[in-house]
Motif scaffolding. Structure first.
Motif, PDB file in Angstrom:
ATOM      1  N   THR A  44      -1.651   7.573  -6.548  1.00 30.24           N
ATOM      2  CA  THR A  44      -2.589   8.632  -6.196  1.00 30.24           C
ATOM      3  C   THR A  44      -3.625   8.816  -7.300  1.00 30.24           C
ATOM      4  OG1 THR A  44      -0.860   9.735  -4.960  1.00 30.24           O
ATOM      5  CG2 THR A  44      -2.746  11.071  -5.578  1.00 30.24           C
ATOM      6  N   ALA A  45      -4.875   8.921  -6.917  1.00 31.31           N
ATOM      7  CA  ALA A  45      -5.955   9.078  -7.896  1.00 31.31           C
ATOM      8  C   ALA A  45      -6.426  10.522  -8.015  1.00 31.31           C
ATOM      9  CB  ALA A  45      -7.132   8.181  -7.528  1.00 31.31           C
ATOM     10  N   THR A  46      -6.063  11.353  -7.077  1.00 32.67           N
ATOM     11  CA  THR A  46      -6.542  12.738  -7.081  1.00 32.67           C
ATOM     12  C   THR A  46      -5.570  13.648  -7.831  1.00 32.67           C
ATOM     13  OG1 THR A  46      -5.458  13.097  -4.960  1.00 32.67           O
ATOM     14  CG2 THR A  46      -7.780  12.489  -4.898  1.00 32.67           C
ATOM     15  N   ARG A  47      -5.996  14.868  -8.010  1.00 33.89           N
ATOM     16  CA  ARG A  47      -5.243  15.950  -8.647  1.00 33.89           C
ATOM     17  C   ARG A  47      -4.905  15.660 -10.093  1.00 33.89           C
ATOM     18  NH1 ARG A  47      -0.988  16.556  -4.168  1.00 33.89           N
ATOM     19  NH2 ARG A  47      -2.246  15.281  -2.834  1.00 33.89           N
ATOM     20  N   TRP A  48      -3.672  15.746 -10.487  1.00 27.93           N
ATOM     21  CA  TRP A  48      -3.295  15.727 -11.900  1.00 27.93           C
ATOM     22  C   TRP A  48      -3.146  14.327 -12.479  1.00 27.93           C
ATOM     23  CZ3 TRP A  48      -0.225  17.866  -8.067  1.00 27.93           C
ATOM     24  CH2 TRP A  48       0.850  17.102  -7.653  1.00 27.93           C
ATOM     25  N   HIS A  62      -4.813   6.150  -0.053  1.00 25.70           N
ATOM     26  CA  HIS A  62      -5.594   7.134   0.690  1.00 25.70           C
ATOM     27  C   HIS A  62      -6.855   7.662   0.001  1.00 25.70           C
ATOM     28  CE1 HIS A  62      -2.417   7.354   3.633  1.00 25.70           C
ATOM     29  NE2 HIS A  62      -1.543   7.606   2.672  1.00 25.70           N
ATOM     30  N   ASP A  63      -7.060   7.405  -1.262  1.00 29.32           N
ATOM     31  CA  ASP A  63      -8.117   8.083  -2.014  1.00 29.32           C
ATOM     32  C   ASP A  63      -9.363   7.233  -2.214  1.00 29.32           C
ATOM     33  OD1 ASP A  63      -6.261  10.202  -2.398  1.00 29.32           O
ATOM     34  OD2 ASP A  63      -5.427   9.173  -4.131  1.00 29.32           O
ATOM     35  N   HIS A  64      -9.674   6.346  -1.290  1.00 25.21           N
ATOM     36  CA  HIS A  64     -10.741   5.362  -1.488  1.00 25.21           C
ATOM     37  C   HIS A  64     -12.107   5.997  -1.750  1.00 25.21           C
ATOM     38  CE1 HIS A  64      -7.968   2.604   1.045  1.00 25.21           C
ATOM     39  NE2 HIS A  64      -7.550   2.727  -0.189  1.00 25.21           N
ATOM     40  N   ASP A  65     -12.482   7.007  -0.988  1.00 26.32           N
ATOM     41  CA  ASP A  65     -13.785   7.652  -1.207  1.00 26.32           C
ATOM     42  C   ASP A  65     -13.850   8.300  -2.579  1.00 26.32           C
ATOM     43  OD1 ASP A  65     -14.656   6.849   1.294  1.00 26.32           O
ATOM     44  OD2 ASP A  65     -14.118   8.744   2.262  1.00 26.32           O
ATOM     45  N   HIS A 110     -16.055   8.039  -8.162  1.00 26.04           N
ATOM     46  CA  HIS A 110     -15.897   8.053  -9.626  1.00 26.04           C
ATOM     47  C   HIS A 110     -16.347   6.743 -10.260  1.00 26.04           C
ATOM     48  CE1 HIS A 110     -14.266  11.990 -10.316  1.00 26.04           C
ATOM     49  NE2 HIS A 110     -13.518  11.830  -9.247  1.00 26.04           N
ATOM     50  N   LEU A 111     -16.095   5.636  -9.597  1.00 31.25           N
ATOM     51  CA  LEU A 111     -16.563   4.353 -10.117  1.00 31.25           C
ATOM     52  C   LEU A 111     -18.086   4.287 -10.098  1.00 31.25           C
ATOM     53  CD1 LEU A 111     -13.973   1.925  -8.477  1.00 31.25           C
ATOM     54  CD2 LEU A 111     -14.024   2.743 -10.839  1.00 31.25           C
ATOM     55  N   ALA A 112     -18.698   4.809  -9.041  1.00 35.23           N
ATOM     56  CA  ALA A 112     -20.170   4.804  -8.948  1.00 35.23           C
ATOM     57  C   ALA A 112     -20.782   5.679 -10.039  1.00 35.23           C
ATOM     58  CB  ALA A 112     -20.603   5.301  -7.573  1.00 35.23           C
TER      59      ALA A 112
END
Length: 80
Positions: free
Chosen positions: A32-36, A64-67, A72-74
């Motif tokens: 997971t890339a979101t939250r903490w 699930h966190d592709h967008d 963040h990469l952009a």
């Protein structure tokens, strides 16, 4: 970095070698890339790593966190 359940008696860095690398360094992010999970810091670190190792690669495995990841990469000007 968030430490995981690695047994450091079984898994430890090997001896340092001064020989040139045969392939680029790959920094991996799994989960997971979101939250903490501080994905923003991973991208920030990767930017710094690239100043030292220009051919470094970032491998992100996520369901699930592709967008969120692409945004963040952009912002950090990292090609996906």
């Amino acid at each position: 970095m968030i430490p995981t359940c690695a047994n450091l008696e079984l898994f430890s860095p090997g001896p340092r070698r001064n020989a040139p690398r045969k392939s680029p360094i790959t920094l991996g992010f799994l989960g997971t890339a979101t939250r903490w999970y501080l994905f923003e810091r991973v991208v920030e670190f990767f930017g710094v790593l690239r100043t030292v190792v220009p051919d470094a690669k970032l491998l992100v495995l996520n369901r699930h966190d592709h967008d969120f990841i692409r945004a963040h990469l952009a912002r950090a000007a990292v090609d996906p």
